[in-house]
Design an enzyme around this catalytic site. Structure first.
Site: not given
Ligand code: PLP
Length: 472
Positions: A380-383, A111
């Site tokens: 969502t793991l900042c991806n 992100t």
């Protein structure tokens, strides 16, 4: 070594080194010792020139360059709060130009790289490695339309996906520089995930990225500090940067004319706003030495974590329900191979399915594991791009999920029976085979559906779990 260096791991299985790795006791001891032995004054206040603080900071800067095989004649290092701040600094340089900039970013971007697009005149997400390579080599037509004269292009991508550990080619910055179709283009490599368990070699400055962002806490567990490595040949990008902070100017006038003379002695002198993070930089100096003493360098860490990740991956794919259905769906890239550190890092991303193929929400699995003192990352793991592609969901479905109450890393992480998120294990220098076994055993005992008639008793299980697991 684990017990003496990492007492906080007692009774805990820590599998989130990509979030942050842990601080060894020796590093804290050496930092405490240094803090008591050296007087660190604010380098901006100290009349001695250069001050003891300034000398220590410059020594550490050189140590980091050495760690990256980066020749100080061609590279400079700017210390930042973290990788995100390093990326923002690059964005400030590009967005300061009157003509703005066009931005191309890879779908695996964190992100913090995606957010750069909000300051760009135009932006495009490169949806696959093939699209990225076609564009880099100038084979594809320009999706953003014709380049605008004098407008720069910034191309950004992660050296390693923070979602599934796929390692992306380090040859791309060189391809971009070689391409006659992109005369005014620059590359930004987000190395935050890669360098946590791998060396990065910038010895070939001709092919190196223009900018490299990283966070040291992901490598050493301490300090909370980041860096932007700048290829000096691209340093002019910061000529357009508008903001200036304390310590980066030679003179500023306010009454009457608003005039500023910025420092020009080096890129870091011009870009490190405010008081240098002297205590964190001292800790970094200690961390580089301690890490080498404990682990023998990032090359050794890479070998160890790569081997362990392969073992974990192999065991996860071999976990089966009583009817032969797989317990885990894994999200590795088809071109990446566990055990080959050039294509795959020490990250394993997966979701859990029941024996009938229905999905189990990642939050639910994470909560079950946490109750057993197993720490890993879910959500969502900042991806955003990587997750959408891995799960095969489009922007419309994601927005619908959001409107229906989905929030990352909460119980509401399913839509229409599908998970919007994954479970991620990231291994670190001090991870062990036992960590892997504890996770596999927890999944075997708690999410694997057994045929009751064949199900082993608790005692049998404890004795035989390894053969059960490997023969599956
Ligand atoms: C690939 C990648 N880029 C950027 C970041 C952001 O790093 P930081 O939060 O230290 O700024 C992370 C953090 O996990 C990451 O894994």
């Amino acid at each position: 070594m684990r017990n003496s260096e990492y007492p906080m791991l007692k009774g805990i299985t820590y599998l989130d080194h990509g979030g942050t790795t842990l601080t060894p006791r020796s590093l804290l001891n050496s930092f405490c010792h240094e803090m008591q032995a050296v007087l660190l004054a604010n380098p901006h206040s100290d009349a001695s020139n250069p001050s003891a603080s300034a000398i220590m900071v410059e020594e550490t800067r050189h140590q980091v360059l050495r760690m990256l095989n980066a020749d100080p004649a061609y590279f400079d290092i700017v210390f930042t709060a973290n990788a995100t701040a390093a990326i923002k600094l690059v964005t400030e340089g590009f967005s300061g130009s009157e003509d703005g900039f066009d931005y191309y970013y890879h779908r695996n971007s964190h992100t913090s790289l995606v957010g750069v697009r909000e300051l760009a005149a135009r932006s495009h997400c490169l949806a696959s490695n093939e699209e990225a390579e076609d564009w880099l080599a100038g084979r594809a037509s320009n999706v953003l339309g014709e380049p605008v004269s004098r407008r720069s292009i910034l191309f950004a991508y992660p050296a390693q996906s923070n979602m599934n550990g796929e390692r992306l080619p380090l040859s791309w910055p060189g391809m971009l520089r070689d391409s006659p179709r992109h005369p005014n283009a620059y590359s930004l490599l987000d190395a935050a995930a890669l360098v946590s368990t791998s060396p990065l070699d910038l010895s070939n400055y001709v092919l190196a990225p223009d900018f490299v962002a990283m966070s040291f806490y992901k490598i050493f567990g301490f300090p909370d500090l980041g860096a932007l490595v700048i290829r000096k040949a691209a340093g002019h990008v910061f000529d357009h940067r508008k903001y200036f902070g304390g310590g980066t100017t030679d003179m500023v006038t306010c009454i009457g004319d608003a005039w500023v003379a910025r420092k020009h002695s080096s890129l870091h002198a011009r870009l490190e706003d405010g008081t240098t993070a002297i205590r964190s930089i001292l800790a970094l100096k200690c961390a580089i030495v301690t890490h080498r003493e404990l682990f023998g360098g990032l090359g050794k860490v890479s070998e160890h974590t790569s081997w362990l990740a392969k073992r974990l991956y192999t065991r996860l794919i071999s976990l089966k329900h009583y009817n032969g259905a797989p317990v885990c769906h894994l999200y590795n890239h088809p071109d990446s191979t566990y055990g080959d550190p050039t294509t795959q890092g020490a990250t394993v991303a997966f979701n859990v399915c029941g024996s009938d193929g229905t999905w189990v929400g990642p939050w639910k699995v994470g909560t079950m594991l946490r109750a057993r003192k197993i720490y890993l990352r879910t959500g969502t793991l900042c991806n955003p791009g990587g997750i959408a592609c891995a799960l095969g969901v489009d922007a419309e479905l994601l927005r619908r999920a959001f409107n229906e109450g989905f929030r990352c890393n909460t119980e509401a992480d399913m839509i229409e029976g599908m998970p919007i998120g994954i479970i991620r294990v990231t291994l670190g220098a001090m991870s062990t085979m036992e960590d892997v076994d504890v996770l596999i055993n927890a999944l075997y005992q708690n999410v694997t559906e057994h045929n009751d008639a064949l199900k082993p008793s608790a005692n049998d299980y404890n004795n035989k779990v390894d053969s059960v697991m490997t023969s599956n």
